[in-house]
Design a protein around this motif. Structure first.
Motif, short mmCIF file in Angstrom:
data_model
loop_
_atom_site.label_atom_id
_atom_site.label_comp_id
_atom_site.label_asym_id
_atom_site.label_seq_id
_atom_site.Cartn_x
_atom_site.Cartn_y
_atom_site.Cartn_z
N ILE A 159 0.85 -1.20 0.00
CA ILE A 159 0.00 0.00 0.00
C ILE A 159 0.88 1.25 0.00
CG2 ILE A 159 -1.78 1.29 1.22
CD1 ILE A 159 -2.76 -1.35 0.01
N HIS A 160 1.88 1.26 0.86
CA HIS A 160 2.82 2.38 0.90
C HIS A 160 3.50 2.56 -0.45
CE1 HIS A 160 6.83 4.18 1.51
NE2 HIS A 160 6.20 4.96 2.36
N ASP A 161 3.96 1.46 -1.05
CA ASP A 161 4.67 1.54 -2.33
C ASP A 161 3.77 2.07 -3.44
OD1 ASP A 161 6.83 0.52 -1.02
OD2 ASP A 161 6.69 -1.50 -1.87
N SER A 162 2.49 1.74 -3.39
CA SER A 162 1.56 2.20 -4.43
C SER A 162 1.46 3.71 -4.47
CB SER A 162 0.18 1.58 -4.21
OG SER A 162 0.20 0.19 -4.37
N PHE A 163 1.50 4.31 -3.30
CA PHE A 163 1.34 5.77 -3.22
C PHE A 163 2.67 6.52 -3.11
CE2 PHE A 163 -2.71 4.11 -1.54
CZ PHE A 163 -3.57 4.71 -2.45
N ASN A 164 3.76 5.78 -2.94
CA ASN A 164 5.07 6.43 -2.76
C ASN A 164 6.15 5.77 -3.61
OD1 ASN A 164 4.51 8.25 -0.16
ND2 ASN A 164 3.57 6.25 0.20
N GLY A 165 5.76 5.27 -4.77
CA GLY A 165 6.72 4.57 -5.61
C GLY A 165 7.78 5.47 -6.21
N ASP A 166 8.87 4.86 -6.65
CA ASP A 166 9.95 5.60 -7.30
C ASP A 166 9.56 6.03 -8.71
OD1 ASP A 166 11.79 5.25 -5.14
OD2 ASP A 166 12.08 3.18 -5.81
N ARG A 167 8.79 5.18 -9.39
CA ARG A 167 8.39 5.47 -10.76
C ARG A 167 7.23 4.60 -11.17
NH1 ARG A 167 11.01 0.87 -9.35
NH2 ARG A 167 12.20 -0.17 -10.98
N ILE A 168 6.50 5.05 -12.16
CA ILE A 168 5.47 4.24 -12.82
C ILE A 168 5.93 4.04 -14.25
CG2 ILE A 168 3.10 4.23 -13.68
CD1 ILE A 168 2.39 5.94 -11.17
N VAL A 169 6.09 2.79 -14.65
CA VAL A 169 6.57 2.46 -15.99
C VAL A 169 5.39 2.16 -16.89
CG1 VAL A 169 7.94 0.86 -17.37
CG2 VAL A 169 8.78 1.60 -15.12
N ILE A 170 5.33 2.85 -18.00
CA ILE A 170 4.26 2.65 -18.99
C ILE A 170 4.90 2.38 -20.34
CG2 ILE A 170 2.30 3.70 -20.19
CD1 ILE A 170 1.90 5.46 -17.68
N GLY A 171 4.73 1.16 -20.80
CA GLY A 171 5.28 0.78 -22.10
C GLY A 171 4.17 0.64 -23.12
N ALA A 172 4.18 1.51 -24.13
CA ALA A 172 3.10 1.50 -25.12
C ALA A 172 3.65 1.78 -26.52
CB ALA A 172 2.05 2.55 -24.76
N ASN A 173 3.20 0.99 -27.47
CA ASN A 173 3.53 1.26 -28.87
C ASN A 173 2.50 2.20 -29.49
OD1 ASN A 173 5.71 -0.47 -28.56
ND2 ASN A 173 4.60 -2.25 -29.37
N ASP A 174 1.38 2.39 -28.80
CA ASP A 174 0.31 3.31 -29.22
C ASP A 174 0.35 4.52 -28.28
OD1 ASP A 174 -2.09 4.70 -29.47
OD2 ASP A 174 -3.30 2.90 -29.77
N GLN A 175 0.67 5.68 -28.81
CA GLN A 175 0.83 6.89 -27.98
C GLN A 175 -0.44 7.21 -27.19
OE1 GLN A 175 3.62 8.84 -27.67
NE2 GLN A 175 2.61 10.26 -26.26
N LEU A 176 -1.61 7.11 -27.83
CA LEU A 176 -2.86 7.46 -27.16
C LEU A 176 -3.17 6.51 -26.01
CD1 LEU A 176 -5.15 8.44 -30.20
CD2 LEU A 176 -3.99 9.96 -28.57
N ALA A 177 -2.89 5.23 -26.21
CA ALA A 177 -3.12 4.25 -25.14
C ALA A 177 -2.20 4.53 -23.96
CB ALA A 177 -2.90 2.84 -25.67
#
Length: 439
Positions: A159-177
């Motif tokens: 729970i702590h990590d969800s709200f205080n993470g170092d980064r959120i990684v988003i890998g997408a080949n579709d820019q809009l997605a």
């Protein structure tokens, strides 16, 4: 921007992800095929042990933002975005088993809206997100975008990590997605790393493999410290003050366990082999960790070359504190070795004993408290550094045990404390303390 989100899978990752997304204002419906689990969750009770998760479940159910169902149509028909967060267990060859991810994808394909986006939260090998995109198209006729969004949650601190993470990684080949997923996470106010899909998949495996490498490295240093007379705690402190190295994951011990590091290191090794690459460092990390898990039993032989009939206490069973997870836990290796050697074993853990009892039944004894576990024992093993276990006075070992022989796999006590307490004390990467009274 608040959205309607669906989560496929209410295991550790799926449940924590769902409740935290609801907490920031999204409407979340969690789907699972296990009726007992959904029934429990619908009552506001968590099927997993994770500090704080039940409070958030109840709060968001009361505020009508969090729902649970076994009906895939109900879960997916109105969802703007669907997160796949099912398990990817280890296969016999070390690879990640994609069965549950593929089954989830095919169920989604039967109910998905044409304009939905699918996010894979599960830990999957490089190339799987693209394969799932094709699979959904084959079964639905809709060419939807699949985004890679790996999780970096620590059991016991999720729970702590969800709200205080170092980064959120988003890998997408579709820019809009990718933009859509970034908007979903905007309320968390955590730095976002945008990559292509395959790089995001690799980030997850590479991160866990690197942390596992640090653990195995300091354990090898600890073994050398024992041979040379150095103190690994001092060595790690001196190393960790170097900002290029950092102090985290430099605590010597008895190896890593749990659901992530063992599985992910083997999966990355298998992936490398599939591409005909010999990942030598990773192979060494896995080998070192396997050997390290046997350290406590080997150390106990310094007290008793033969363990037959000896009474042993094991303090801590989960692979780390604040979880009931015993997957790949060092305690299991130790239990197996002690039973094979003919020892009588009693165990204690504040949370994980039920999970161990399903494996060992009446082959071992189960104590009502940590101190009760020590009564009349010949040797005690400290395996998990629960606060309750770390706070046991060393005096209790001396007065309760037949012979106060302590094998500390987590270096919970200082050598000075041990020397002053009249016990025999073996730890990791430090010299043995022998009591003149109990040699």
């Amino acid at each position: 921007m608040k959205m309607k989100l669906a989560i496929a899978g209410t295991g550790y990752v799926g449940l924590v992800t769902g409740v935290c997304l609801a907490e920031v204002g999204h409407t979340v419906i969690c789907y699972d095929i296990q009726e007992e689990k959904i029934s429990l969750l619908s009552e506001g009770k968590s099927p997993i042990y994770e500090p704080g998760v039940e409070d958030i479940i109840k709060k968001n159910m009361e505020e009508s933002r969090l729902f649970f169902t076994t009906d895939p149509g109900e879960a997916y028909k109105e969802a703007d975005c669907i997160f796949i967060a099912v398990g990817t267990p280890e296969s016999e060859d070390g690879s990640a088993n994609m069965q549950f991810v593929e089954e989830a994808a095919m169920t989604i394909a039967s109910h998905i809206k044409p304009d939905s986006t699918v996010v894979i939260k599960s830990t999957v090998p490089v190339g799987v997100n693209e394969r799932i995109e094709d699979l959904i198209f084959e079964h639905s006729g809709h060419r939807i975008s699949v985004v890679s969004n790996p999780e970096f949650l620590r059991e016991g601190s999720a729970i702590h990590d969800s709200f205080n993470g170092d980064r959120i990684v988003i890998g997408a080949n579709d820019q809009l997605a990718g933009d859509l997923v970034e908007k979903i996470y905007q309320p968390f106010n955590i730095p976002v790393v945008r990559t292509d899909v395959r790089s995001a998949e690799m980030i997850k495996y590479a991160s866990n493999a690197f942390l596992a490498t640090k653990i195995s490295f300091i354990n090898e240093v600890a073994n050398l410290c024992e041979a040379t007379g150095a103190n690994v705690a001092d060595v790690a402190k001196g190393m960790g003050m170097d900002k290029r190295i950092g102090e985290q994951f430099l605590r010597a011990g008895i190896g890593f366990g749990g659901s992530c590091f063992p599985k992910d290191t083997k999966a990355l090794q298998k992936l490398a082999g599939d591409y005909h690459y010999d990942f030598k460092i990773l192979s060494a990390v896995i080998d070192v960790n396997s050997r390290q898990k046997l350290k406590l039993f080997e150390k106990a032989r310094e007290f008793y070359p033969e363990m037959t009939g000896k009474k042993a206490a094991i303090l801590g069973l989960s692979f780390k504190p604040n979880t009931d997870d015993i997957r790949e836990a060092p305690s299991i290796e130790l239990l197996n070795e002690l039973l094979l050697a003919g020892a009588e074993v009693e165990v204690y853990d504040p949370i994980a004993m039920k999970n161990v009892e399903t494996i060992y039944g009446n082959k071992i004894n189960y104590a009502s408290s940590a101190e009760a576990c020590l009564q009349d024992k010949d040797v005690a093993f400290i395996v998990t550094e629960w606060e309750e276990i770390k706070s046991i006075p060393l005096e209790s070992y001396r007065t309760k045990m037949t012979v106060p022989n302590i094998v500390d796999g987590r270096n919970c006590y200082s050598l000075e404390e041990a020397a002053a307490s009249g016990i025999n004390y073996l730890s990791i990467g430090r010299q043995m303390i022998k009591s003149s009274q109990h040699c």
